[in-house]
Design a protein around this motif. Structure first.
Motif, PDB file in Angstrom:
ATOM      1  N   ARG A  70     124.267  30.636  40.647  1.00 13.92           N
ATOM      2  CA  ARG A  70     123.651  31.896  39.819  1.00 13.92           C
ATOM      3  C   ARG A  70     124.534  32.412  38.958  1.00 13.92           C
ATOM      4  NH1 ARG A  70     120.410  35.074  43.279  1.00 13.92           N
ATOM      5  NH2 ARG A  70     119.307  33.167  43.744  1.00 13.92           N
ATOM      6  N   ALA A  71     125.718  33.002  39.726  1.00 15.25           N
ATOM      7  CA  ALA A  71     126.675  33.823  38.695  1.00 15.25           C
ATOM      8  C   ALA A  71     127.216  33.155  37.507  1.00 15.25           C
ATOM      9  CB  ALA A  71     127.701  34.319  39.685  1.00 15.25           C
ATOM     10  N   ALA A  76     127.833  32.086  31.575  1.00 14.81           N
ATOM     11  CA  ALA A  76     127.685  31.318  30.585  1.00 14.81           C
ATOM     12  C   ALA A  76     126.587  31.845  29.760  1.00 14.81           C
ATOM     13  CB  ALA A  76     127.012  30.074  31.188  1.00 14.81           C
ATOM     14  N   GLY A  77     125.615  32.199  30.086  1.00 15.47           N
ATOM     15  CA  GLY A  77     124.650  33.125  29.302  1.00 15.47           C
ATOM     16  C   GLY A  77     125.185  34.381  28.628  1.00 15.47           C
ATOM     17  N   MET A  78     126.077  35.037  29.233  1.00 15.59           N
ATOM     18  CA  MET A  78     126.695  36.078  28.865  1.00 15.59           C
ATOM     19  C   MET A  78     127.687  35.793  27.658  1.00 15.59           C
ATOM     20  SD  MET A  78     126.986  38.761  31.895  1.00 15.59           S
ATOM     21  CE  MET A  78     125.506  39.579  32.556  1.00 15.59           C
ATOM     22  N   HIS A  79     128.357  34.617  27.992  1.00 16.78           N
ATOM     23  CA  HIS A  79     129.494  34.219  26.978  1.00 16.78           C
ATOM     24  C   HIS A  79     128.994  33.747  25.883  1.00 16.78           C
ATOM     25  CE1 HIS A  79     133.206  32.510  25.892  1.00 16.78           C
ATOM     26  NE2 HIS A  79     132.651  31.187  25.381  1.00 16.78           N
ATOM     27  N   SER A  80     127.792  32.873  25.609  1.00 14.16           N
ATOM     28  CA  SER A  80     126.931  32.734  24.491  1.00 14.16           C
ATOM     29  C   SER A  80     126.531  33.822  23.792  1.00 14.16           C
ATOM     30  CB  SER A  80     125.997  31.643  24.762  1.00 14.16           C
ATOM     31  OG  SER A  80     124.928  32.002  25.669  1.00 14.16           O
TER      32      SER A  80
END
Length: 101
Positions: A70-71, A76-80
């Motif tokens: 989950r982390a 990955a979402g925060m990076h995008s």
């Protein structure tokens, strides 16, 4: 500084190895465990303790897998999102420079 750190690490490992050897030598007496009517063969106590320690570590690792997954997804979402914000920021900066020129 690196030599001091390396020396302290080696010293800690030597102390840990000595503690493990003393622990093993102190717990060699054979024992038989009983759990819910099941009796184990007579093995040294240190073997049962070591198996319990290893089983606990493996269970802990298995239980942490969903949280780590989950982390990773969140990272990955925060990076995008960060990439998108950087592009938007660059576009706004370029627009601001062309408007003032």
């Amino acid at each position: 500084m690196l030599r001091v750190t390396r020396f302290l690490l080696i010293l800690a490992l030597v102390v840990l190895a000595a503690v493990v050897v003393v622990f093993v030598l102190e717990n060699l007496q054979p024992v038989q465990l009983t759990f819910l009517g099941w009796q184990s063969p007579q093995w040294p106590l240190v073997l049962f303790i070591s198996l319990a320690f290893i089983a606990g570590g493996l269970i802990g690792l298995l239980l942490s897998v969903p949280f780590r997954a989950r982390a990773r997804v969140r990272i990955a979402g925060m990076h995008s999102e960060l990439t998108r914000f950087r592009k938007e920021n660059d576009a706004l900066r370029d627009k601001s420079l062309t408007d003032h020129a």
